[in-house]
Write an enzyme that holds these catalytic residues in place. Sequence first.
Site, PDB file in Angstrom:
ATOM      1  N   GLU A  56      61.227  45.619  45.313  1.00 54.49           N
ATOM      2  CA  GLU A  56      59.573  45.570  43.940  1.00 54.49           C
ATOM      3  C   GLU A  56      59.740  47.277  43.931  1.00 54.49           C
ATOM      4  O   GLU A  56      59.548  47.347  42.312  1.00 54.49           O
ATOM      5  CB  GLU A  56      58.915  45.069  44.165  1.00 54.49           C
ATOM      6  CG  GLU A  56      59.361  43.878  44.289  1.00 54.49           C
ATOM      7  CD  GLU A  56      57.792  42.863  44.739  1.00 54.49           C
ATOM      8  OE1 GLU A  56      58.628  41.830  44.415  1.00 54.49           O
ATOM      9  OE2 GLU A  56      57.118  43.239  45.707  1.00 54.49           O
ATOM     10  N   LYS A  76      42.956  37.932  42.002  1.00 63.18           N
ATOM     11  CA  LYS A  76      44.629  39.150  43.305  1.00 63.18           C
ATOM     12  C   LYS A  76      42.891  40.186  43.226  1.00 63.18           C
ATOM     13  O   LYS A  76      43.269  40.686  44.069  1.00 63.18           O
ATOM     14  CB  LYS A  76      45.355  39.037  42.302  1.00 63.18           C
ATOM     15  CG  LYS A  76      46.488  37.605  42.514  1.00 63.18           C
ATOM     16  CD  LYS A  76      46.956  37.648  43.632  1.00 63.18           C
ATOM     17  CE  LYS A  76      47.479  36.203  43.743  1.00 63.18           C
ATOM     18  NZ  LYS A  76      48.575  36.671  43.507  1.00 63.18           N
TER      19      LYS A  76
END
Length: 219
Positions: free
Chosen positions: A103, A121
């Site tokens: 990533e 989040k």
Amino acid sequence: MTQDELKTLVGQAALAHVAEGEWLGVGTGSTVDRFIDALAGIKDRIRGAVSSSERSTQRLRERGIRVVGTHEVERLPVYVDGADEIDRRGHMIKGGGAALTREKIVADLAERFVCIADESKLVDTLGAYPLPVEVIAMAVPQLVRRFAAIGGRAVSRDGVTTDNGHVMLDVHGLVIADPPALEAEINQWPGVITVGIFARHRAGVCLLGTRRGVQTLVF
Ligand code: 5RP
């Protein structure tokens, strides 16, 4: 709306950020799974994808989206990925799906990081979510001691080997007041492959799924 419905909402909203006729960076996770499902509907408008995991590669290919390696791509305008935590400056904790190294590589290649996440989040300070760190197995004992010295309790993630064949540590109990500084410090520790603080590679925009709809945070 359920958390799953919020993920679907932001996955669809991210389509508006896809650059037409270009390669697209694709992250990993349950939110990105929803994005890939939506992307299938406009797959003819992109050249293809650079994927951050075997999991996403499989899902992309199953939906007829071409996946290429980094060597085929000169320009990657956009990278779309989820996060385990994101703060109000776009710094993130990532790696809950153990895909953090690839990533970060794809995020580094990209010009713009578009984060997709449900509202659970968003945090004021990173660290309540245990910090994922991909490491070389030989270094685990000394890294556990280094994390203890800064107030963290590092535990190996049971039964998990990354796509790169390495070990995952999850570090509990950190309060990450200065994400760029801690990322830079941990990056110096021998045996660390990738720390799951994305500060240098922070989000440029976050599409946050809330019960009132998609909120766009620009950093
Ligand atoms: C994978 C990641 C994911 O982006 C992160 O874990 C969020 O996943 P989800 O969308 O399933 O909540 O960093 O390594």
